[in-house]
Each structure stands twice: as structure tokens, then as C-alpha cells.
Scaffold this motif. Structure first.
Motif, PDB file in Angstrom:
ATOM      1  N   PHE A 289      -1.413 -23.331 -43.005  1.00 54.19           N
ATOM      2  CA  PHE A 289      -2.397 -23.653 -44.040  1.00 54.19           C
ATOM      3  C   PHE A 289      -2.223 -25.085 -44.542  1.00 54.19           C
ATOM      4  O   PHE A 289      -3.206 -25.822 -44.722  1.00 54.19           O
ATOM      5  CB  PHE A 289      -2.237 -22.648 -45.170  1.00 54.19           C
ATOM      6  N   LEU A 290      -0.983 -25.498 -44.763  1.00 53.99           N
ATOM      7  CA  LEU A 290      -0.731 -26.869 -45.226  1.00 53.99           C
ATOM      8  C   LEU A 290      -1.139 -27.895 -44.174  1.00 53.99           C
ATOM      9  O   LEU A 290      -1.766 -28.915 -44.489  1.00 53.99           O
ATOM     10  CB  LEU A 290       0.746 -27.021 -45.573  1.00 53.99           C
ATOM     11  N   ILE A 291      -0.776 -27.630 -42.926  1.00 55.49           N
ATOM     12  CA  ILE A 291      -1.142 -28.556 -41.852  1.00 55.49           C
ATOM     13  C   ILE A 291      -2.657 -28.629 -41.709  1.00 55.49           C
ATOM     14  O   ILE A 291      -3.238 -29.718 -41.573  1.00 55.49           O
ATOM     15  CB  ILE A 291      -0.480 -28.117 -40.533  1.00 55.49           C
ATOM     16  N   GLY A 292      -3.306 -27.469 -41.746  1.00 61.35           N
ATOM     17  CA  GLY A 292      -4.759 -27.454 -41.643  1.00 61.35           C
ATOM     18  C   GLY A 292      -5.432 -28.152 -42.804  1.00 61.35           C
ATOM     19  O   GLY A 292      -6.458 -28.810 -42.628  1.00 61.35           O
ATOM     20  N   ALA A 337      -5.924 -22.448 -42.373  1.00 57.88           N
ATOM     21  CA  ALA A 337      -4.826 -21.813 -41.647  1.00 57.88           C
ATOM     22  C   ALA A 337      -5.118 -21.761 -40.153  1.00 57.88           C
ATOM     23  O   ALA A 337      -4.219 -21.978 -39.319  1.00 57.88           O
ATOM     24  CB  ALA A 337      -4.583 -20.405 -42.184  1.00 57.88           C
ATOM     25  N   ALA A 338      -6.366 -21.513 -39.779  1.00 57.37           N
ATOM     26  CA  ALA A 338      -6.737 -21.487 -38.363  1.00 57.37           C
ATOM     27  C   ALA A 338      -6.591 -22.869 -37.737  1.00 57.37           C
ATOM     28  O   ALA A 338      -6.138 -23.001 -36.586  1.00 57.37           O
ATOM     29  CB  ALA A 338      -8.162 -20.974 -38.213  1.00 57.37           C
ATOM     30  N   LEU A 339      -6.989 -23.908 -38.481  1.00 56.44           N
ATOM     31  CA  LEU A 339      -6.792 -25.280 -37.983  1.00 56.44           C
ATOM     32  C   LEU A 339      -5.320 -25.554 -37.722  1.00 56.44           C
ATOM     33  O   LEU A 339      -4.949 -26.155 -36.698  1.00 56.44           O
ATOM     34  CB  LEU A 339      -7.324 -26.288 -39.009  1.00 56.44           C
ATOM     35  N   GLY A 340      -4.456 -25.121 -38.650  1.00 61.94           N
ATOM     36  CA  GLY A 340      -3.028 -25.340 -38.479  1.00 61.94           C
ATOM     37  C   GLY A 340      -2.465 -24.586 -37.288  1.00 61.94           C
ATOM     38  O   GLY A 340      -1.648 -25.126 -36.528  1.00 61.94           O
ATOM     39  N   ILE A 341      -2.894 -23.343 -37.086  1.00 57.83           N
ATOM     40  CA  ILE A 341      -2.413 -22.575 -35.935  1.00 57.83           C
ATOM     41  C   ILE A 341      -2.838 -23.235 -34.636  1.00 57.83           C
ATOM     42  O   ILE A 341      -2.058 -23.330 -33.673  1.00 57.83           O
ATOM     43  CB  ILE A 341      -2.942 -21.123 -36.013  1.00 57.83           C
ATOM     44  N   TRP A 342      -4.091 -23.697 -34.589  1.00 58.29           N
ATOM     45  CA  TRP A 342      -4.556 -24.335 -33.357  1.00 58.29           C
ATOM     46  C   TRP A 342      -3.796 -25.632 -33.098  1.00 58.29           C
ATOM     47  O   TRP A 342      -3.578 -26.010 -31.936  1.00 58.29           O
ATOM     48  CB  TRP A 342      -6.055 -24.594 -33.425  1.00 58.29           C
ATOM     49  N   SER A 343      -3.353 -26.286 -34.157  1.00 50.14           N
ATOM     50  CA  SER A 343      -2.509 -27.478 -33.972  1.00 50.14           C
ATOM     51  C   SER A 343      -1.197 -27.104 -33.308  1.00 50.14           C
ATOM     52  O   SER A 343      -0.692 -27.840 -32.450  1.00 50.14           O
ATOM     53  CB  SER A 343      -2.241 -28.145 -35.324  1.00 50.14           C
ATOM     54  N   PHE A 344      -0.604 -25.939 -33.694  1.00 52.74           N
ATOM     55  CA  PHE A 344       0.604 -25.458 -33.017  1.00 52.74           C
ATOM     56  C   PHE A 344       0.349 -25.281 -31.531  1.00 52.74           C
ATOM     57  O   PHE A 344       1.152 -25.695 -30.678  1.00 52.74           O
ATOM     58  CB  PHE A 344       1.054 -24.111 -33.601  1.00 52.74           C
ATOM     59  N   VAL A 345      -0.773 -24.658 -31.216  1.00 54.91           N
ATOM     60  CA  VAL A 345      -1.088 -24.363 -29.820  1.00 54.91           C
ATOM     61  C   VAL A 345      -1.279 -25.648 -29.032  1.00 54.91           C
ATOM     62  O   VAL A 345      -0.777 -25.792 -27.903  1.00 54.91           O
ATOM     63  CB  VAL A 345      -2.340 -23.468 -29.732  1.00 54.91           C
ATOM     64  N   GLU A 346      -2.000 -26.605 -29.590  1.00 53.90           N
ATOM     65  CA  GLU A 346      -2.236 -27.864 -28.882  1.00 53.90           C
ATOM     66  C   GLU A 346      -0.940 -28.653 -28.707  1.00 53.90           C
ATOM     67  O   GLU A 346      -0.734 -29.305 -27.678  1.00 53.90           O
ATOM     68  CB  GLU A 346      -3.272 -28.693 -29.642  1.00 53.90           C
ATOM     69  N   ALA A 359      -1.472 -18.673 -24.730  1.00 54.66           N
ATOM     70  CA  ALA A 359      -1.950 -17.440 -25.351  1.00 54.66           C
ATOM     71  C   ALA A 359      -0.790 -16.613 -25.898  1.00 54.66           C
ATOM     72  O   ALA A 359      -0.902 -15.977 -26.944  1.00 54.66           O
ATOM     73  CB  ALA A 359      -2.752 -16.621 -24.340  1.00 54.66           C
ATOM     74  N   ALA A 360       0.354 -16.642 -25.185  1.00 51.01           N
ATOM     75  CA  ALA A 360       1.524 -15.901 -25.653  1.00 51.01           C
ATOM     76  C   ALA A 360       2.043 -16.483 -26.970  1.00 51.01           C
ATOM     77  O   ALA A 360       2.438 -15.748 -27.883  1.00 51.01           O
ATOM     78  CB  ALA A 360       2.617 -15.919 -24.593  1.00 51.01           C
ATOM     79  N   ILE A 361       2.044 -17.812 -27.080  1.00 56.36           N
ATOM     80  CA  ILE A 361       2.471 -18.454 -28.326  1.00 56.36           C
ATOM     81  C   ILE A 361       1.526 -18.074 -29.468  1.00 56.36           C
ATOM     82  O   ILE A 361       1.957 -17.714 -30.575  1.00 56.36           O
ATOM     83  CB  ILE A 361       2.523 -19.978 -28.156  1.00 56.36           C
ATOM     84  N   LEU A 362       0.244 -18.131 -29.184  1.00 61.41           N
ATOM     85  CA  LEU A 362      -0.745 -17.779 -30.201  1.00 61.41           C
ATOM     86  C   LEU A 362      -0.594 -16.322 -30.627  1.00 61.41           C
ATOM     87  O   LEU A 362      -0.583 -15.995 -31.821  1.00 61.41           O
ATOM     88  CB  LEU A 362      -2.147 -18.032 -29.648  1.00 61.41           C
ATOM     89  N   GLY A 363      -0.454 -15.427 -29.640  1.00 62.86           N
ATOM     90  CA  GLY A 363      -0.278 -14.015 -29.960  1.00 62.86           C
ATOM     91  C   GLY A 363       0.998 -13.759 -30.744  1.00 62.86           C
ATOM     92  O   GLY A 363       1.030 -12.903 -31.637  1.00 62.86           O
ATOM     93  N   GLY A 364       2.055 -14.508 -30.424  1.00 68.38           N
ATOM     94  CA  GLY A 364       3.302 -14.352 -31.164  1.00 68.38           C
ATOM     95  C   GLY A 364       3.157 -14.751 -32.617  1.00 68.38           C
ATOM     96  O   GLY A 364       3.675 -14.067 -33.517  1.00 68.38           O
TER      97      GLY A 364
END
Length: 641
Positions: A289-292, A337-346, A359-364
Motif C-alpha cells: 500500500f505504501l509503495i503503491g 495496494a495492487a500497484l504495490g504488489i505489481w511492483s513486487f512482481v515486476e 505467478a507463484a510469487i504473486l500467489g504466495g
């Protein structure tokens, strides 16, 4: 590799099925009961179905109309039940998931961010709870998501039809919830800044069209408030926290800490809004959330303006943080929060090249957050607590269920309901809507001529059974119905005395005890390890004192006659009706039915039983004699078929 369109549709359908399951699972029973505010929506909806239409409903501090009209449609189909209210809320919550997905996709131009926003909206505890309680506040996040989507689309395309749609949606938002009035601030600032930075996309004709369409929708409600200004300001005045504060700065600082801390430290403390004061996000999603939010400052600055403005209703009011009043910030918080999660994935994509690895990282990430929210919401230990049951007025629901059960069994019966269980309880008025057989009385008054059996009297937890007994016919079979006390409490929240016709009395025994007490009927019904014992008593004289009843259970082979030579394998002793209507309170001619449950040990499984019943003096254990000899009588045992 980009997903194909059909793959995206399948993913969206799967998400909506997940959201639907989480919102519909056990919906008739969780949350327990029915809260006062929910019931008021139902009462207004019933008035609507009777033809009393309104633009604003002033009862219960005033409420906007859209949710009430939606509930009226559900009640017209399902009847006046808590399920009708909550099914309406769940359908709104499902639409909010879809609208948030579309909003986030449009704002970010990334389908993946939209999908992540929809997933979070599906299982986070805050929106999940909003989707399972009958509050109009659940409409506002849906309105927010639609308004942000439409405004973003209009600002990018510049088309007149898009600006018109955005205006219609904004105007409609004022019919959802009080906090919608605060949207004037971010939209006004957004239009001014947009006009200043990009006058070609924010041209005056488009802005005027937007405002005109919003005004067309808003005009009827605005006209109502013009003639009823007190209704417009009433709730705001009641909850405004800065009235009569010695230090405005200190109050503002404390409010900011509470509101900001609700995302990370401690959330809403109301049991109707949250579970154990959990913050909006678990630690992982709080970081996302903070990153997003930092990213949104650059890529979607209007969401920052919107989110901060939508926190003002809870910042300015008492009881902060308050998840209902802050509902307008929910879609924005989920988007960040979704923006922040997608930043993790990228970021992970630099080291993990395969789509399945990402996808495994995202699912985790999502899998770690799921228990914090959804599993916690459905935790039986949470719902078992007395304060949670009280937060949803479960006692009122149980009382109404008792009354309806009686009337279903005896459609021509009469119900006397204590005023203490009715006055000020909107939920009782809703749950017992259109029940002419229910009469509200003060039980401490002198009763008129008692109604004929069958009849029922329901009293408050501290109104004694003898007080209830006065309101029932003398010639009737009386039985007590009371739920188990809630955890940590000593008494049930209500007591109900059933008066049934005398011919329903079981008459398979005739054990005449000392002091004018007769056991006229009895049966023991075994079901697994549970033995239900039903005893029908009669007072041929007024007993001189209280006695206790013993129910002793033996293997049949060990106790063919009284007294047995061995101690009982199971027993249930105590006063009549668990002491609520002991023998010392009986009057000549009283007929009393009581039910006792005996838990059987495994040693009695599958073998014939012998059940002996008698009376004794509790202080020394001496038993009452039966006319003709003996101190106990055996009752027949029925096996579950």
C-alpha cells in the motif's frame, strides 16, 4: 506474455465466483442476529412497499434512499427477513468487486493491476464485512469506483458522452451515503487543476456538461434539503468531534493518528465493522500500500486527492477510525495496494523469467494475506463471543424466532411480549412485522383475563418466571423455553413460557409424591450420546417448599428395580426448569412440563437403559416418598429411529 482476451474473461469470471462464494457462504446465519440500524432500513423498505415513497428517510438520524429502495425489491421477493437485507448488501459488494477491477484497470492501464484490485476487494476483511451487513454505507465504495472510472475515462477521451456519464454517476452517488457529500472537494479541485494543466481535455463545455448532468440527478434530493435543512446537517452535527474541544490542534493530531493508523496499526473497534480491531492491511499488504501510494503520486494523483478527501468523514467525526464513514477511500486503498504488489512482481521478473515463477510469487503474496482477512472473519471463536453477539442484537433475533416458531405451530395462538424486549428495538419491529397476534405489555402490571391456550409469554432476562406465569391461563400445560446463556453470562437473554392445551400433556404415569406433587407423564428419548428427558408434573396442592429432581440413568440389567445397587452411569439433577420455576412457586392445579438433557458416557452406547426419576430435598438429599411405596419411578425410553 500478454493474456488473450478469452483468458482474461475466464479469470474475471473466476474472481467473481470467488467473491460471490465469500459473500454468500452461510449468509443467513453470519453475522448473527440483526442490528438496529439494519432493521431500520428494512422498516423503511416495508413502508415503501406500502406506497410511502420518499427522497430522504428522516428516521434514525436520516438516511439516503437508494439502498432502501433496493432492499424493498429484495423484501418483495424474499419477505421481511435479515437475509433480504444482507443479500442486497452482498450483491452490491459483488458489483463493487467488478467496478473496482474496471476502475483500477482504467487508472493504471494494466489489466493485471485491475485484476489484483478486484482480488483484494474480494477477500479483504473490510469490504467482505461491508458485503455481509445491511448498511447503506456499502453502496458508497461501489459509487466511488464507478465515479473514478468514469472521470478517468472522460478526462482521457474528452468525449461528451463520457463526461455526461461521469456526471450522472456522481449525481447518483449522493443517494448512497452521507459521506458522498465530501466528494465535492476532490472533484472541484480535480476539475480546477485539470483545467489549469490541460485545458484541451478539460474544456469548459465538457465541465459544464458534467456538472449539468450531475445537477439533473441531484436536483430532487437537493430540493428536499432546501426545504428541510435540519435533515441535511443533523447527523454531521451529532458526530462532529471538534465541537467544544479544549485544543483543536491536539484533537486534530490525535484524529490523524487514529485515521492514518487504521491502515497499519489498529482499525475500527466496532464488532459490527471489523474483527478484533484489525488494521485494514496485514504487514505485507501494508508495505505494498505504501509503495503503491508513492507511485500513485506520479501516475494517478487524483486518487491521492480523492483518498485523502474520503478520509475526512471519519477524521472529522467521533469514533475514528470508522470503516463505514471511510468507505469512499476503500477502492483507492485497494488500488494502491495492487500497484504495490505489481511492483513486487515486476521487480522479481528481473530474476525470474518464466510466467509461472512470477505467478507463484504473486500467489504466495496473496496466499499469505488471505488468512489474515477471510479466515479471521469466519473464525467461529470470534462469533461465539458475547460482545459480538450483542453487537448484532442476537437476543432480539432469538426472541423473534421463538415467537415465530410458536405461531407456526399454533397459528391461532396469542403472544404476550414484554415491553422491555420491544421498546426502542427496531429489529423487533422488523422481525415481527405484521404479526397481530403479538401483544406488547408491561409484565409488572396487573394482567387482564388471560388468553386461552395456546398462548406464549416472553419476558426479559431479569423478569422472573412467576411474573410471566400470571399472564397465562391457569388450565394449561406450561413449559419454559430459554436459550443457553451467552459466554461469560449467567442468565439467558430472554425467557418464554409456552401454555399449551391440557390434552397435550403426556399421561402414561401416575406417581403421586408427598406434598401434593404428581408426575403424570414422562419419556426419555435417546439420540446418540444425548438423552432427552421430558417430564409432565401436576400440583394437586400447593407444595410447601422447593424440591430438586433427580434423573438417574443405568444399564437396564443393573437397575431393574429401585433402589439400584450401583451408582448411576449418568444423571441430571436440579430444580424445575433449571431453578426458574421451582415447586415452591407452584399453585394448585398447575401443570408443568420440563425437559432435561443427559449426556451419556460411551459405556452406555448400544445397550438398553433404565431411567429413574424422583424428588429430593436439596439440603440433605432425603427423597420424597411415592404413594404406594418407593422413592422413584422408571420412565420409558425411546430409541432414535
Amino acid at each position: 506474455m500478454p493474456l488473450r482476451p478469452w483468458t482474461r474473461w475466464i479469470a474475471v469470471a473466476g474472481l467473481l465466483w470467488l467473491a460471490a462464494i465469500l459473500r454468500w457462504i452461510d449468509l443467513p446465519h453470519l453475522p448473527y442476529g440483526l442490528w438496529y440500524d439494519e432493521a431500520y432500513y428494512g422498516l423503511d423498505a416495508l413502508q415503501v412497499l406500502e406506497g410511502h415513497l420518499a427522497l430522504f428517510f428522516p428516521e434514525n438520524n436520516g438516511r439516503e434512499p437508494l439502498f432502501i429502495y433496493l432492499v424493498a425489491g429484495a423484501i418483495a421477493i424474499l419477505g421481511p427477513t435479515p437475509y433480504a437485507l444482507r443479500l442486497t448488501a452482498s450483491m452490491i459488494g459483488l458489483l463493487t468487486v467488478a467496478a473496482t477491477l474496471r476502475m483500477a484497470w482504467t487508472l493504471s492501464r494494466r489489466w493485471e493491476v485491475g485484476m489484483l484490485s478486484g482480488i483484494l476487494m474480494a477477500f479483504l476483511l473490510w469490504p467482505l464485512n461491508l458485503s455481509r451487513v445491511g448498511f447503506r454505507a456499502g453502496l458508497f465504495p461501489l459509487a466511488t469506483a464507478l465515479i473514478l472510472w468514469a472521470l478517468t475515462r472522460a478526462a482521457r477521451s474528452g468525449r461528451a458522452r463520457d463526461w455526461a456519464l461521469a456526471g450522472f454517476l456522481w449525481g447518483g452517488g449522493f443517494y448512497t451515503y452521507l459521506a458522498a457529500r465530501m466528494t465535492v472537494l476532490p472533484i472541484a479541485l480535480g476539475l480546477i487543476l485539470g483545467r489549469w494543466r490541460d485545458p484541451q481535455r478539460f474544456h469548459l463545455r465538457a465541465i459544464c456538461l458534467f456538472l449539468l448532468c450531475a445537477l439533473l440527478i441531484l436536483a430532487p434530493l437537493a430540493a428536499y434539503f432546501l426545504f428541510h435543512p435540519g435533515d441535511f446537517i443533523l447527523r454531521g452535527e451529532q458526530t462532529f468531534i471538534f465541537d467544544d474541544q479544549p485544543s483543536l490542534f491536539q484533537t486534530a493530531w490525535e484524529q490523524a493518528g487514529r485515521v492514518g493508523g487504521m491502515f497499519f496499526v489498529r482499525g475500527d473497534d466496532y464488532s459490527r465493522h471489523n474483527t478484533n480491531g484489525r488494521p485494514v492491511f496485514d504487514p505485507l499488504l501494508a508495505l505494498a500500500f505504501l509503495i503503491g501510494g508513492v507511485q500513485a503520486l506520479k501516475w494517478a494523483p487524483f486518487t491521492v486527492l480523492w483518498g485523502l478527501s474520503m478520509l475526512l468523514p471519519t477524521f472529522l467525526s467521533t469514533e475514528a477510525p470508522h470503516y463505514l464513514r471511510a468507505g469512499g477511500a476503500l477502492p483507492v486503498a485497494v488500488f494502491w495496494a495492487a500497484l504495490g504488489i505489481w511492483s513486487f512482481v515486476e521487480a522479481a521478473a528481473r530474476w525470474i523469467r518464466t510466467p509461472w515463477g512470477r505467478a507463484a510469487i504473486l500467489g504466495g503474496c496473496l496466499g499469505l494475506s488471505f488468512p489474515w482477512h477471510t479466515v479471521a472473519y469466519f473464525d467461529p471463536a470470534w462469533w461465539a463471543q458475547a460482545h459480538v453477539r450483542g453487537a448484532f442484537s442476537l437476543d432480539s433475533w432469538e426472541t423473534a424466532y421463538e415467537i415465530r416458531s410458536f405461531l407456526n405451530l399454533f397459528p391461532d395462538g396469542t403472544v404476550i411480549l414484554s415491553e422491555r424486549l420491544w421498546a426502542g428495538r427496531a429489529e423487533m419491529r422488523f422481525l415481527l412485522w405484521n404479526q397481530p397476534a403479538v401483544r406488547i405489555r408491561r409484565l409488572d402490571e396487573d394482567p387482564p383475563e388471560p388468553p386461552h391456550a395456546p398462548a406464549l409469554v416472553v419476558g426479559w432476562q431479569y423478569e422472573p418466571v412467576p411474573l410471566l406465569r400470571r399472564w397465562l391461563p391457569h388450565e394449561a400445560l406450561i413449559s419454559l423455553r430459554a436459550p443457553d446463556p451467552w459466554p461469560g453470562e449467567n442468565a439467558p437473554r430472554y425467557r418464554a413460557l409456552w401454555a399449551e392445551p391440557v390434552d397435550r400433556m403426556r399421561s402414561n404415569l401416575q406417581a403421586v409424591f408427598e406434598d401434593g406433587i404428581v408426575l403424570e407423564g414422562g419419556i426419555a428419548q435417546r439420540s446418540g450420546h444425548r438423552l432427552t428427558v421430558i417430564l409432565d408434573w401436576k400440583a394437586i396442592e400447593k407444595p410447601s417448599r422447593d424440591y430438586s429432581v433427580f434423573v438417574h440413568v443405568y444399564p437396564e440389567a443393573e437397575a431393574p428395580q429401585w433402589p439400584p445397587t450401583s451408582p448411576p452411569a449418568a444423571q441430571r439433577d436440579g430444580g424445575i426448569m433449571d431453578g426458574a420455576y421451582n415447586t415452591g412457586l407452584w399453585q394448585p392445579g398447575d401443570r408443568i412440563r420440563e425437559t432435561r438433557t443427559v449426556i451419556l458416557p460411551k459405556s452406555l452406547s448400544g445397550i438398553p437403559l433404565k431411567v429413574w426419576v424422583g424428588l429430593y430435598r436439596w439440603e440433605d438429599g432425603s427423597r420424597l416418598r411415592i404413594q404406594g411405596g418407593g422413592e422413584a419411578i422408571s420412565i420409558p425410553v425411546e430409541e432414535e429411529k
